[in-house]
Design a protein around this motif. Structure first.
Motif, PDB file in Angstrom:
ATOM      1  N   ASN A   1       0.849  -1.193   0.000  1.00  7.30           N
ATOM      2  CA  ASN A   1       0.000   0.000   0.000  1.00  7.30           C
ATOM      3  C   ASN A   1       0.882   1.239   0.000  1.00  7.30           C
ATOM      4  OD1 ASN A   1       0.648   0.732   2.853  1.00  7.30           O
ATOM      5  ND2 ASN A   1      -0.411  -1.196   3.230  1.00  7.30           N
ATOM      6  N   GLY A   2       0.252   2.395  -0.120  1.00 10.24           N
ATOM      7  CA  GLY A   2       1.014   3.635  -0.219  1.00 10.24           C
ATOM      8  C   GLY A   2       1.943   3.858   0.958  1.00 10.24           C
ATOM      9  N   SER A   3       1.416   3.630   2.150  1.00 13.73           N
ATOM     10  CA  SER A   3       2.224   3.890   3.351  1.00 13.73           C
ATOM     11  C   SER A   3       3.480   3.025   3.382  1.00 13.73           C
ATOM     12  CB  SER A   3       1.396   3.623   4.611  1.00 13.73           C
ATOM     13  OG  SER A   3       0.182   4.322   4.552  1.00 13.73           O
TER      14      SER A   3
ATOM     15  N   ASP B   1       5.887  11.209  -4.169  1.00 17.14           N
ATOM     16  CA  ASP B   1       4.762  10.396  -3.741  1.00 17.14           C
ATOM     17  C   ASP B   1       3.636  10.564  -4.767  1.00 17.14           C
ATOM     18  OD1 ASP B   1       2.481   9.348  -2.628  1.00 17.14           O
ATOM     19  OD2 ASP B   1       2.774  10.239  -0.652  1.00 17.14           O
TER      20      ASP B   1
ATOM     21  N   LYS C   1      -2.270   3.293  -4.878  1.00 15.15           N
ATOM     22  CA  LYS C   1      -3.710   3.334  -5.185  1.00 15.15           C
ATOM     23  C   LYS C   1      -4.159   2.828  -6.568  1.00 15.15           C
ATOM     24  CE  LYS C   1      -5.158   6.677  -1.762  1.00 15.15           C
ATOM     25  NZ  LYS C   1      -4.288   7.691  -1.173  1.00 15.15           N
TER      26      LYS C   1
END
Ligand SMILES: *Cc1c(COP(=O)(O)O)cnc(C)c1O
Length: 437
Positions: free
Chosen positions: A120-122, A239, A268
């Motif tokens: 995921n992004g994090s 990002d 995403k």
């Protein structure tokens, strides 16, 4: 899908009994009948009673080609029947290999030649962060440890990603587990940063800050930032978790200013918004610094159980294929122009302040009195109320504070864009005249 009232109330009761939703005050949540989404098709979602909603925020900024795209279904079904999951620690598989090659090929010069997968992004941000710090240790510059980010930025919710993000209501209470990060609000502040030779990296959401309320950076800013990083030998982390995969009108936002970062973070929209998968792309010079004999301990010790999940990789490959077969990028310019025209209608409303747009991303600020520039009191949660009202008009979205987000899937037709904007107009008008709240 029409389900019996009994079944839906049973599900609602069980949700209230056992679930804990993200970013949700559960005491309020359990007072209302939950919106139970049971299916999706194209840019629309359907609830358990058959109600139809336009997916106005692309299911929290993820969906690209619409729901239940036949090519996505086919690719996922085929992959799950062939190889569902295998560890990426010590083995590899065709879909991850092919996907890495495709991602690298999205940059004509192939400058971002290495791909590290996560979920995921994090976590993809954590990867970029740790690679940055380790790179400087491995290249004889352990003094480069400082990290710089931008005020009001959002890079994710894990402790590392949250440390890089702007300070806000949500993160403040965890400050004791965050590491120090220097934050600047404007590019002009770069020159004022002391001892740039001890800065390891700078991270930014290129072109537009999402969670900050869809706030656009001035044109040329990204190129200027790249210039500063080059001059000072600082690594630049972009990002593109929100902006990647066509959202801003080009495949990646950084293309618009001709900038190649040291790290590009994607999540995403990577799988078309269908399965969780993330990638941290980097340059060969970074990768090479990590090469050495086992005992030299230069290895990048990081990973997750589901790294490069084959089903998610197959979905990402199918999504990239759809970009080509359906000429998605080619159709974007006219859709974006149409979106701008459509958004003008909102601008005329007395409670609409600034309308900010970048590609197919829009942030519509609502105000008590737009002409007098008076915002709503924060405690009124007007953004949330307007979005609740919009459901009655067939529009599903979420605000960031008092900024309503409209971020249609890329497959949305011009007519559907108009309908979504119309639904938002109606909900803003309806709620002004009625005593709904
Ligand atoms: C959503 C988002 C993240 C975090 O991604 P998750 O997959 O939710 O962890 C990071 N950066 C930006 C710009 C985002 O929009």
């Amino acid at each position: 899908m029409i389900t019996s009232l009994q079944e839906s109330s049973c599900l609602a009761a069980l949700d209230h009994k056992h679930l804990w939703h993200p970013f949700t005050q559960q005491q309020e949540w359990v007072k209302q009948e939950p919106l139970i989404i049971t299916s999706g098709k194209g840019a629309f979602l359907y609830d358990i009673h058959g109600g139809k909603y336009f997916d106005g925020n692309s299911s929290i900024w993820t969906n690209i080609h619409g729901h239940a795209h036949p090519r996505m279904i086919e690719a996922i079904a085929k992959q799950v029947a062939t190889l569902d999951h295998t560890s990426f620690l010590g083995t590899t598989h065709p879909k991850a290999i092919m996907l890495a090659e495709r991602l690298v090929g999205l940059f004509p010069g192939k400058q971002l030649e290495r791909v590290f997968f996560s979920d995921n992004g994090s976590t993809a941000i954590e990867v970029a962060l740790k690679m940055t710090l380790q790179y400087w240790q491995l290249t004889g510059h352990p003094e480069r440890q400082r990290l710089v980010s931008f005020r009001n930025a959002y890079h994710g919710d894990t402790a590392g990603a949250a440390s890089l993000s702007g300070k806000n209501l949500f993160s403040e209470r965890f400050e004791m587990i965050h590491f120090p990060v220097e934050q600047i609000s404007h590019i002009s502040m770069l020159e004022k940063l002391p001892n740039p030779s001890t800065i390891a990296g700078i991270i930014i959401e290129p072109l537009i800050q999402g969670v900050a309320g869809m706030r656009l950076w001035p044109p040329g800013m990204l190129r200027e930032l790249r210039g500063f990083c080059d001059e000072q030998g600082i690594l630049l982390i972009l990002d593109e978790v929100m902006t990647g995969f066509g959202r801003t009108g080009t495949m990646f936002a950084c293309e618009q200013e001709g900038v190649i970062p040291d790290f590009l973070v994607l999540a995403k929209g990577l799988t078309g918004g269908v399965l969780p998968l993330a990638a941290t792309m980097t340059q060969e010079k970074i990768y090479e610094a990590f090469l050495g004999k086992m005992h030299e301990e230069k290895t990048f010790y990081y990973g997750h159980s589901y790294t490069a999940n084959p089903i998610a990789c197959a979905a990402a490959l199918a999504s990239l294929e759809i970009f080509e077969t359906e000429l998605v990028l080619e159709t974007l310019a006219s859709k974006i122009a149409h979106f701008s025209r459509s958004l003008k209608r909102l601008q005329e409303l007395p409670h609409v302040g600034e309308v900010r747009q970048c590609g197919l991303i829009a942030g519509i600020e609502i105000m008590e009195d737009a002409r007098a520039n008076i915002p709503y009191p924060k405690q009124a949660y007007m953004g949330a109320k307007v979005c609740m009202a919009a459901r009655a008009h067939g529009l599903l979205t979420r605000p960031v504070l008092d900024t309503i987000v409209l971020m249609p899937p890329l497959c949305t037709s011009e007519e559907e864009i108009d309908q979504a904007v119309e639904a938002l107009c109606k909900s803003l008008e309806a709620w002004i005249v009625s005593e709904l709240f």
